[in-house]
Structures are given as structure tokens and as C-alpha cells.
Design a protein around this motif. Structure first.
Motif, PDB file in Angstrom:
ATOM      1  N   TRP A 340       0.845  -1.204   0.000  1.00 26.02           N
ATOM      2  CA  TRP A 340       0.000   0.000   0.000  1.00 26.02           C
ATOM      3  C   TRP A 340       0.879   1.252   0.000  1.00 26.02           C
ATOM      4  N   GLN A 341       1.959   1.192   0.760  1.00 22.72           N
ATOM      5  CA  GLN A 341       2.825   2.379   0.834  1.00 22.72           C
ATOM      6  C   GLN A 341       3.512   2.639  -0.515  1.00 22.72           C
ATOM      7  N   ARG A 342       3.768   1.549  -1.256  1.00 23.48           N
ATOM      8  CA  ARG A 342       4.391   1.709  -2.586  1.00 23.48           C
ATOM      9  C   ARG A 342       3.386   2.187  -3.642  1.00 23.48           C
ATOM     10  N   GLY A 343       2.123   2.273  -3.243  1.00 22.52           N
ATOM     11  CA  GLY A 343       1.111   2.747  -4.196  1.00 22.52           C
ATOM     12  C   GLY A 343       0.321   1.630  -4.854  1.00 22.52           C
ATOM     13  N   GLU A 344       0.618   0.365  -4.471  1.00 21.61           N
ATOM     14  CA  GLU A 344      -0.186  -0.753  -5.002  1.00 21.61           C
ATOM     15  C   GLU A 344      -1.372  -0.910  -4.056  1.00 21.61           C
ATOM     16  N   SER A 345      -2.506  -0.364  -4.441  1.00 21.78           N
ATOM     17  CA  SER A 345      -3.559  -0.202  -3.436  1.00 21.78           C
ATOM     18  C   SER A 345      -4.662  -1.262  -3.498  1.00 21.78           C
ATOM     19  N   GLU A 346      -4.371  -2.432  -4.102  1.00 24.92           N
ATOM     20  CA  GLU A 346      -5.396  -3.490  -4.081  1.00 24.92           C
ATOM     21  C   GLU A 346      -5.703  -3.858  -2.644  1.00 24.92           C
ATOM     22  N   LYS A 347      -6.962  -4.235  -2.410  1.00 24.90           N
ATOM     23  CA  LYS A 347      -7.311  -4.591  -1.034  1.00 24.90           C
ATOM     24  C   LYS A 347      -6.676  -5.930  -0.645  1.00 24.90           C
ATOM     25  N   SER A 348      -6.708  -6.212   0.628  1.00 22.58           N
ATOM     26  CA  SER A 348      -6.097  -7.440   1.135  1.00 22.58           C
ATOM     27  C   SER A 348      -6.665  -8.666   0.422  1.00 22.58           C
ATOM     28  N   GLU A 349      -5.813  -9.663   0.227  1.00 22.80           N
ATOM     29  CA  GLU A 349      -6.262 -10.892  -0.438  1.00 22.80           C
ATOM     30  C   GLU A 349      -7.002 -11.835   0.510  1.00 22.80           C
ATOM     31  N   CYS A 350      -7.026 -11.500   1.799  1.00 23.07           N
ATOM     32  CA  CYS A 350      -7.684 -12.389   2.779  1.00 23.07           C
ATOM     33  C   CYS A 350      -9.166 -12.516   2.435  1.00 23.07           C
ATOM     34  N   THR A 351      -9.672 -13.756   2.396  1.00 27.06           N
ATOM     35  CA  THR A 351     -11.090 -13.977   2.093  1.00 27.06           C
ATOM     36  C   THR A 351     -11.911 -14.169   3.364  1.00 27.06           C
ATOM     37  N   SER A 352     -11.283 -14.013   4.522  1.00 25.23           N
ATOM     38  CA  SER A 352     -11.961 -14.209   5.824  1.00 25.23           C
ATOM     39  C   SER A 352     -12.618 -15.592   5.877  1.00 25.23           C
ATOM     40  N   CYS A 353     -11.915 -16.594   5.378  1.00 22.09           N
ATOM     41  CA  CYS A 353     -12.485 -17.951   5.354  1.00 22.09           C
ATOM     42  C   CYS A 353     -12.474 -18.575   6.748  1.00 22.09           C
ATOM     43  N   ASN A 354     -11.625 -18.051   7.617  1.00 24.72           N
ATOM     44  CA  ASN A 354     -11.509 -18.505   9.020  1.00 24.72           C
ATOM     45  C   ASN A 354     -10.967 -19.920   9.185  1.00 24.72           C
ATOM     46  N   GLN A 355     -10.401 -20.466   8.112  1.00 21.19           N
ATOM     47  CA  GLN A 355      -9.715 -21.752   8.274  1.00 21.19           C
ATOM     48  C   GLN A 355      -8.548 -21.597   9.252  1.00 21.19           C
ATOM     49  N   CYS A 356      -7.914 -20.419   9.263  1.00 21.23           N
ATOM     50  CA  CYS A 356      -6.794 -20.183  10.194  1.00 21.23           C
ATOM     51  C   CYS A 356      -7.279 -20.364  11.634  1.00 21.23           C
ATOM     52  N   VAL A 357      -8.478 -19.860  11.910  1.00 19.90           N
ATOM     53  CA  VAL A 357      -9.020 -19.937  13.265  1.00 19.90           C
ATOM     54  C   VAL A 357      -9.390 -21.384  13.603  1.00 19.90           C
ATOM     55  N   MET A 358     -10.088 -22.024  12.659  1.00 22.11           N
ATOM     56  CA  MET A 358     -10.569 -23.385  12.935  1.00 22.11           C
ATOM     57  C   MET A 358      -9.413 -24.336  13.220  1.00 22.11           C
ATOM     58  N   ARG A 359      -8.351 -24.204  12.423  1.00 17.60           N
ATOM     59  CA  ARG A 359      -7.251 -25.165  12.582  1.00 17.60           C
ATOM     60  C   ARG A 359      -6.496 -24.930  13.888  1.00 17.60           C
TER      61      ARG A 359
END
Ligand SMILES: Cc1cc2nc3c(=O)[nH]c(=O)nc-3n(C[C@H](O)[C@H](O)[C@H](O)COP(=O)(O)O)c2cc1C
Length: 382
Positions: A340-359
Motif C-alpha cells: 500500500w505504501q508503494r502505491g499498489e492499493s489493491e485490497k487485502s487478499e484475505c477472504t476471511s475464510c476462518n480456516q486459520c481460526v478453525m485449525r
């Protein structure tokens, strides 16, 4: 604004993009901070974070929620935590650690080591057991007054150790399903002594912890992460949570991160909402931070579903928060702030799938983004 410096008490931060706490299950089995854990956090510091709220550690053995949770209960933990602080400081990133006690939601782990978890009250009614936290359920009992006083001293001793380790600040976890959220919520705090009943009594533990820390460390920055509203009917209301936040902002804390309190029975009734795929769904606790900004004299940090540079800037420019914080986006992509600081302003790629939480929550696995590891089978979300 995201890349402008800020200040919290005596702490200077290089930008306003923080990382919120994540129980990552990466410490050594004895609770010592591990090399894996340091490497995990250092990549976010290198990726542009101005401040990282790291290791959700336990200050008391009743607060331990898994074999690989870091601890700050003993002086032996100081060396590992110092190395973590040094690693973050190498990137001019402020190093904060969170003190975490999940009360009755430590029960599954506590049972595995032959103990009953503690909670403000023992509630035979099982309707609350439908919470998404039921995966951590097990036997628990009401904590006694003497145990509460002992616990308060452990928080103060933990803060002293954090300072000795070179950590810049500590954050007291009083959001989500933490023990302190359990104390603040009328739904699960049914005590009739000085620690329950009126709103004042239900936040007495929060106030006692900051007073005990202040006696030992008058100038050390202490943040609070506070749940402003529970995720179900009959729990803490927004009005009551906001009043508590305003009161707590006047009693010695140096910053408040706003989030929600106890979880309901789905991820969308918890702090880990899913499907954040458009601007309307982003920053789902903005109402909390913007209301708190109007009544609190201390810096306010907003977390929960912030996914884009545009939204971050809008929050900061409209003064709905002083700092913005991210959790799942970091787990997914360790350098999105640099991008973002470099000017590449695409939003985060996180899909909020919550697999990180479940595992991590269900299997106790070391935290990773499962989007990045497609060979690992998806967990059922119930
Ligand atoms: C795997 C995982 C573990 C978490 N553990 C904690 C924790 O120990 N303490 C805490 O305050 N929040 C914890 N959180 C919640 C985050 O700090 C944050 O409030 C939440 O994920 C919403 O922000 P996000 O949408 O940017 O992810 C955790 C989140 C995740 C994904």
C-alpha cells in the motif's frame, strides 16, 4: 494518514497500521517464545507494521489455553520475549504483547492437565454453550475472591517482566470471549459479591488490574482491548459497553482497541466475521470506535474487517479512530502494508475464510493461512 507517525503515551509509532493479537500456538512446550514465533512476527514488522500486538500470552496457569501458548508467568520467560522485542525493533516496529486469559474457554486444555477452568460464575443453564467457543468447552467452576486477588498480582508481575524484556507496551485482553469479557457481561457474570451485579462491579477486575500495574510501573504504556457489545441477545449492550469503555479510558489505560465482547453461535456473531467482500462489510466495529472517540481522551485503535487502504484512510481522516489494526490480512499476506505504501492499493487478499481460526482453535495447530496451503484439506466450519 495511514503512513503518518503517531504517539501513544510516550511511545512513538512510525505509522498507523497495526497488527492485532492472534493466538498462534507457536511457543515451545514450556511457554518460552520460540524461534518460529519470532520469525512469524518479524515478517510482519518487515512488511510494514508500525506496531504489533504479539504473543497472546498467559500471566497465570489458569489462563493457559494450549500447550504452545507463550507464558509470562516466570522470569525464565524474559529471555525469549527480549529476543522477540529485538526482532521487531530491528524494523522500527513497536513491540507489544497481549495478556490473555480465556476463563471458562480454557476448559478443554485445563481438563487435559487435570484442572477445572475458572469463570466469574458457574452457570448450570446451558443455552450459552451454543457459542462458537463450544469447541473449547469443558468443566469449569466459579473463581474465588482470593484467586481474583492473586490473578491481579500476576497481571502486574507480568507487566514488570514485559518491561524488563524491552517490550514497549502490554495490552490487557478484555474483548471477545476472554475472562474479562466474561466478568463485564451480565449474561455470564451472576456474582453477588464485589465482582458482580452492577456495571461498576463487573468492571472492577479491569480497574484493579490497571491500578496494580500502575503501582509498579507508573509510566509504562498499557493498552486495553475491550468488547463493547456481546454477540447475542441478553448480553452486554452497546450503551453499557460504551459507558464501560469511557469509564475505563479514565482510569490509567493509555489506548483502547475496540472490538466486540462474547461471541454468539456463528462466526458472524463474533469478532471474526466472514465474507468481507465489499466496502459496506468492512470495518464492522467502526460504530464502536467512532462513539468511543467522542467520549474518551485516550487514543482509540479500531480492528475488525478492515481490508483496504481506502477504508483505512477514510476511518483516520474522519477521526473515527486514531489507529487501524488488522489480523487476518497479515496472516494471509505479510507485506500488504508495504505494498500500500508503494502505491499498489489493491485490497487485502484475505477472504476471511476462518480456516486459520478453525485449525488453531480446534486442532491446536500452529497458525498459518490455509489459502496459501491449498494442499491442506479444509476444516468443516461447525
Ligand atoms: C487465528 C486468530 C487468533 C486470534 N487470537 C486472538 C487473541 O488471542 N486475542 C485477541 O484479542 N484477538 C484474537 N484474534 C482476533 C483478532 O485480533 C481480530 O480482533 C479479529 O481477527 C478481527 O480483525 P480482522 O478482521 O482484521 O482479522 C484472533 C484472530 C485470529 C484470526
Amino acid at each position: 494518514m495511514l503512513f503518518s507517525p503517531g504517539i501513544i503515551k510516550n511511545l512513538k509509532v512510525k505509522n498507523r497500521a497495526f497488527m492485532s493479537a492472534a493466538s498462534e500456538h507457536k511457543a515451545d512446550e514450556n511457554g518460552t517464545v520460540s524461534r518460529e514465533q519470532i520469525a512469524f512476527y518479524e515478517k510482519f514488522a518487515a512488511g510494514g507494521a508500525g506496531l504489533i500486538i504479539s504473543i497472546a500470552c498467559n500471566v497465570h496457569s489458569t489462563g493457559k489455553s494450549g500447550p504452545r501458548q507463550a507464558s509470562i508467568e516466570s522470569d525464565e520467560n524474559i529471555t525469549g520475549i527480549s529476543k522477540l522485542a529485538e526482532a521487531l525493533h530491528r524494523h522500527e516496529c513497536c513491540a507489544v504483547i497481549q495478556f490473555c486469559h480465556s476463563g471458562r474457554w480454557n476448559a478443554r486444555y485445563q481438563a487435559s492437565v487435570g484442572r477445572k477452568a475458572v469463570a466469574p460464575s458457574y452457570i448450570p443453564d446451558t443455552s450459552y454453550d451454543q457459542s462458537i467457543m463450544k469447541i473449547a468447552a469443558g468443566p469449569y467452576r466459579e473463581i474465588t475472591g482470593d484467586e481474583i486477588r492473586d490473578l491481579i498480582n500476576h497481571y502486574a508481575d507480568g507487566a514488570v517482566r514485559a518491561k524488563e524484556s524491552g517490550i514497549d507496551a502490554v495490552q490487557i485482553h478484555a474483548a471477545h470471549d476472554s475472562l474479562l469479557s466474561q466478568f463485564l457481561s451480565p449474561a455470564v457474570n451472576h456474582r453477588t459479591d464485589e465482582w458482580g451485579g452492577t456495571p461498576e462491579n463487573r468492571m472492577k477486575l479491569h480497574k484493579s488490574i490497571i491500578s496494580a500495574i500502575r503501582e509498579k510501573l507508573p509510566d509504562f504504556p498499557v493498552f486495553l482491548k475491550l468488547g463493547i457489545q456481546d454477540g447475542f441477545e441478553g448480553g452486554l449492550t452497546f450503551e453499557e459497553g460504551l459507558e464501560a469503555a469511557a469509564a475505563l479510558s479514565r482510569c490509567g489505560f493509555d489506548a483502547i482497541e475496540t472490538s466486540q465482547g462474547l461471541s454468539g453461535n456463528s462466526f458472524n456473531d463474533s469478532s471474526l466475521k466472514q465474507g468481507i467482500n465489499n466496502a459496506e462489510k468492512e470495518a464492522y466495529y467502526r460504530k464502536f470506535s467512532s462513539a468511543l472517540k467522542k467520549v474518551s481522551g485516550i487514543p482509540v485503535i479500531l480492528s475488525g474487517g478492515i481490508r483496504s487502504l481506502t477504508m483505512s484512510e477514510d476511518i483516520l481522516q474522519k477521526e473515527d479512530a486514531d489507529f487501524v489494526s488488522f489480523c487476518r490480512p497479515w496472516i494471509c499476506e505479510s507485506d500488504f502494508i508495504n505494498k500500500w505504501q508503494r502505491g499498489e492499493s489493491e485490497k487485502s487478499e484475505c477472504t476471511s475464510c476462518n480456516q486459520c481460526v478453525m485449525r488453531t482453535a480446534r486442532l491446536g495447530e500452529s497458525l498459518r493461512c490455509w489459502l496459501r496451503d491449498p494442499e491442506v484439506g479444509a476444516m468443516p466450519m461447525t
